[in-house]
Scaffold this active site. Structure first.
Site, PDB file in Angstrom:
ATOM      1  CB  CYS A  19      -1.516   1.073   6.012  1.00  0.00           C
ATOM      2  SG  CYS A  19      -0.952   0.278   4.580  1.00  0.00           S
TER       3      CYS A  19
ATOM      4  CB  CYS B 276      -5.838  -1.325   5.227  1.00  0.00           C
ATOM      5  SG  CYS B 276      -4.186  -1.486   5.315  1.00  0.00           S
TER       6      CYS B 276
ATOM      7  CD  GLU C  72      -2.159   3.872   2.990  1.00  0.00           C
ATOM      8  OE1 GLU C  72      -1.668   3.487   2.203  1.00  0.00           O
ATOM      9  OE2 GLU C  72      -3.108   3.642   3.602  1.00  0.00           O
TER      10      GLU C  72
ATOM     11  CG  HIS D 100      -1.919  -1.103   0.912  1.00  0.00           C
ATOM     12  ND1 HIS D 100      -3.139  -1.224   2.061  1.00  0.00           N
ATOM     13  CD2 HIS D 100      -2.314  -1.837   0.296  1.00  0.00           C
ATOM     14  CE1 HIS D 100      -3.787  -2.008   1.772  1.00  0.00           C
ATOM     15  NE2 HIS D 100      -3.449  -2.643   0.607  1.00  0.00           N
TER      16      HIS D 100
END
Length: 159
Positions: free
Chosen positions: A106, A103, A79, A77
Protein backbone atom coordinates in the site's frame (compact mmCIF):
# COMPACT_ATOMS: atom_id res chain seq x y z
CA UNK A 1 -18.19 33.60 19.28
CA UNK A 2 -15.81 30.65 19.44
CA UNK A 3 -17.20 27.16 19.86
CA UNK A 4 -15.21 24.79 22.01
CA UNK A 5 -17.22 21.64 21.35
CA UNK A 6 -16.21 21.09 17.72
CA UNK A 7 -13.68 18.59 16.45
CA UNK A 8 -10.57 19.56 14.49
CA UNK A 9 -9.72 18.28 10.97
CA UNK A 10 -7.63 15.37 12.23
CA UNK A 11 -10.43 14.21 14.52
CA UNK A 12 -12.99 14.61 11.74
CA UNK A 13 -11.08 12.68 9.07
CA UNK A 14 -9.86 9.97 11.45
CA UNK A 15 -13.48 9.62 12.54
CA UNK A 16 -14.45 8.95 8.92
CA UNK A 17 -11.63 6.40 8.60
CA UNK A 18 -12.87 4.74 11.81
CA UNK A 19 -16.45 4.72 10.55
CA UNK A 20 -15.23 3.08 7.32
CA UNK A 21 -13.82 0.18 9.34
CA UNK A 22 -17.39 -0.80 10.13
CA UNK A 23 -17.88 -1.86 6.48
CA UNK A 24 -15.11 -4.48 6.72
CA UNK A 25 -16.13 -8.08 7.25
CA UNK A 26 -12.69 -9.06 8.52
CA UNK A 27 -13.31 -10.68 11.91
CA UNK A 28 -9.81 -9.83 13.20
CA UNK A 29 -8.50 -6.58 11.76
CA UNK A 30 -10.84 -3.92 10.42
CA UNK A 31 -9.07 -1.04 8.71
CA UNK A 32 -10.41 2.21 7.26
CA UNK A 33 -8.89 4.99 5.19
CA UNK A 34 -9.89 8.51 4.20
CA UNK A 35 -7.98 10.49 1.56
CA UNK A 36 -8.19 14.26 1.82
CA UNK A 37 -7.09 17.05 -0.53
CA UNK A 38 -4.77 19.90 0.46
CA UNK A 39 -7.84 22.05 1.14
CA UNK A 40 -9.50 19.47 3.45
CA UNK A 41 -11.98 18.02 0.97
CA UNK A 42 -12.63 14.29 1.11
CA UNK A 43 -11.42 12.64 -2.08
CA UNK A 44 -12.11 9.00 -1.27
CA UNK A 45 -12.62 6.43 1.47
CA UNK A 46 -11.94 2.72 1.71
CA UNK A 47 -11.89 -0.28 4.00
CA UNK A 48 -10.29 -3.70 3.86
CA UNK A 49 -12.38 -6.22 1.99
CA UNK A 50 -12.61 -8.57 -0.93
CA UNK A 51 -12.35 -7.19 -4.48
CA UNK A 52 -15.60 -6.38 -6.28
CA UNK A 53 -17.18 -9.58 -7.53
CA UNK A 54 -15.46 -11.76 -4.92
CA UNK A 55 -17.99 -12.66 -2.25
CA UNK A 56 -17.04 -11.87 1.33
CA UNK A 57 -18.84 -15.06 2.27
CA UNK A 58 -17.04 -17.34 -0.21
CA UNK A 59 -13.42 -16.25 0.28
CA UNK A 60 -11.50 -17.06 3.46
CA UNK A 61 -10.96 -14.72 6.40
CA UNK A 62 -8.56 -17.07 8.22
CA UNK A 63 -5.24 -15.72 9.47
CA UNK A 64 -3.44 -19.06 9.66
CA UNK A 65 -3.20 -22.19 7.55
CA UNK A 66 -2.48 -22.96 3.93
CA UNK A 67 -1.90 -19.64 2.10
CA UNK A 68 -4.78 -20.26 -0.33
CA UNK A 69 -7.11 -20.64 2.63
CA UNK A 70 -6.13 -17.41 4.38
CA UNK A 71 -7.26 -13.87 3.71
CA UNK A 72 -3.83 -12.50 2.80
CA UNK A 73 -3.86 -13.49 -0.88
CA UNK A 74 -7.33 -12.02 -1.47
CA UNK A 75 -8.11 -8.99 0.69
CA UNK A 76 -7.74 -5.52 -0.76
CA UNK A 77 -6.39 -3.19 1.93
CA UNK A 78 -8.25 -0.03 2.95
CA UNK A 79 -5.58 2.32 1.56
CA UNK A 80 -5.54 0.62 -1.83
CA UNK A 81 -9.35 0.52 -1.89
CA UNK A 82 -9.48 4.26 -1.19
CA UNK A 83 -6.97 4.92 -3.99
CA UNK A 84 -8.83 2.66 -6.43
CA UNK A 85 -12.24 4.11 -5.46
CA UNK A 86 -11.12 7.63 -6.38
CA UNK A 87 -12.69 8.85 -9.63
CA UNK A 88 -11.23 12.36 -9.73
CA UNK A 89 -8.01 13.83 -11.09
CA UNK A 90 -4.76 13.50 -9.20
CA UNK A 91 -3.99 13.11 -5.53
CA UNK A 92 -0.76 15.09 -5.51
CA UNK A 93 -0.21 16.66 -2.10
CA UNK A 94 -3.13 14.83 -0.47
CA UNK A 95 -3.20 13.30 3.02
CA UNK A 96 -4.43 9.86 3.97
CA UNK A 97 -5.94 9.08 7.36
CA UNK A 98 -5.70 5.37 8.14
CA UNK A 99 -6.49 3.34 11.19
CA UNK A 100 -3.45 1.04 10.74
CA UNK A 101 0.02 1.94 9.43
CA UNK A 102 0.27 0.85 5.77
CA UNK A 103 2.05 -2.27 4.55
CA UNK A 104 4.82 -2.05 1.97
CA UNK A 105 2.46 -2.75 -0.96
CA UNK A 106 0.00 0.00 0.00
CA UNK A 107 2.93 2.32 0.68
CA UNK A 108 4.05 1.90 -2.93
CA UNK A 109 0.60 2.97 -4.16
CA UNK A 110 0.49 5.91 -1.71
CA UNK A 111 3.86 7.16 -2.95
CA UNK A 112 2.97 6.64 -6.63
CA UNK A 113 -0.27 8.65 -6.26
CA UNK A 114 1.60 11.62 -4.81
CA UNK A 115 0.06 11.47 -1.34
CA UNK A 116 2.37 13.51 0.87
CA UNK A 117 1.20 12.79 4.41
CA UNK A 118 -0.01 9.75 6.33
CA UNK A 119 -1.86 10.13 9.62
CA UNK A 120 -2.30 6.74 11.28
CA UNK A 121 -4.03 5.58 14.47
CA UNK A 122 -2.20 2.30 15.16
CA UNK A 123 1.26 1.00 14.34
CA UNK A 124 0.85 -2.41 15.97
CA UNK A 125 2.98 -4.12 13.31
CA UNK A 126 5.87 -1.63 13.60
CA UNK A 127 8.45 -4.37 14.10
CA UNK A 128 7.49 -6.36 10.99
CA UNK A 129 9.52 -6.31 7.80
CA UNK A 130 6.58 -4.92 5.81
CA UNK A 131 6.23 -1.84 8.01
CA UNK A 132 9.99 -1.33 8.31
CA UNK A 133 10.17 -1.42 4.49
CA UNK A 134 7.23 1.00 4.32
CA UNK A 135 8.97 3.52 6.54
CA UNK A 136 12.19 3.19 4.56
CA UNK A 137 10.32 3.96 1.31
CA UNK A 138 8.31 6.81 2.85
CA UNK A 139 11.47 8.43 4.22
CA UNK A 140 13.22 8.12 0.84
CA UNK A 141 10.20 9.59 -0.99
CA UNK A 142 9.76 12.45 1.49
CA UNK A 143 6.29 11.38 2.62
CA UNK A 144 5.48 12.57 6.14
CA UNK A 145 3.89 10.11 8.53
CA UNK A 146 2.66 10.83 12.00
CA UNK A 147 0.62 9.14 14.66
CA UNK A 148 -2.86 10.52 15.15
CA UNK A 149 -3.13 12.26 18.50
CA UNK A 150 -6.58 13.29 19.67
CA UNK A 151 -6.58 16.83 20.96
CA UNK A 152 -9.44 16.83 23.43
CA UNK A 153 -11.12 13.50 23.16
CA UNK A 154 -10.57 10.26 21.32
CA UNK A 155 -13.21 9.28 18.80
CA UNK A 156 -15.19 6.17 19.58
CA UNK A 157 -18.05 4.85 17.53
CA UNK A 158 -20.87 2.72 18.75
CA UNK A 159 -23.48 2.02 16.17
Amino acid sequence: MKRKDYINWDEYFMGIALLSTERSKDPNTRVGACIVSKDNKILSVGYNGMPIGCSDDEFPWNREGDALNTKYLYVCHAELNAILNYTGGNMKGAKIYITLFPCNECTKAIIQKGIKEIIYKSDKYADTDTVIASKRMLDAAGVIYRKYTPIGRDITLSL
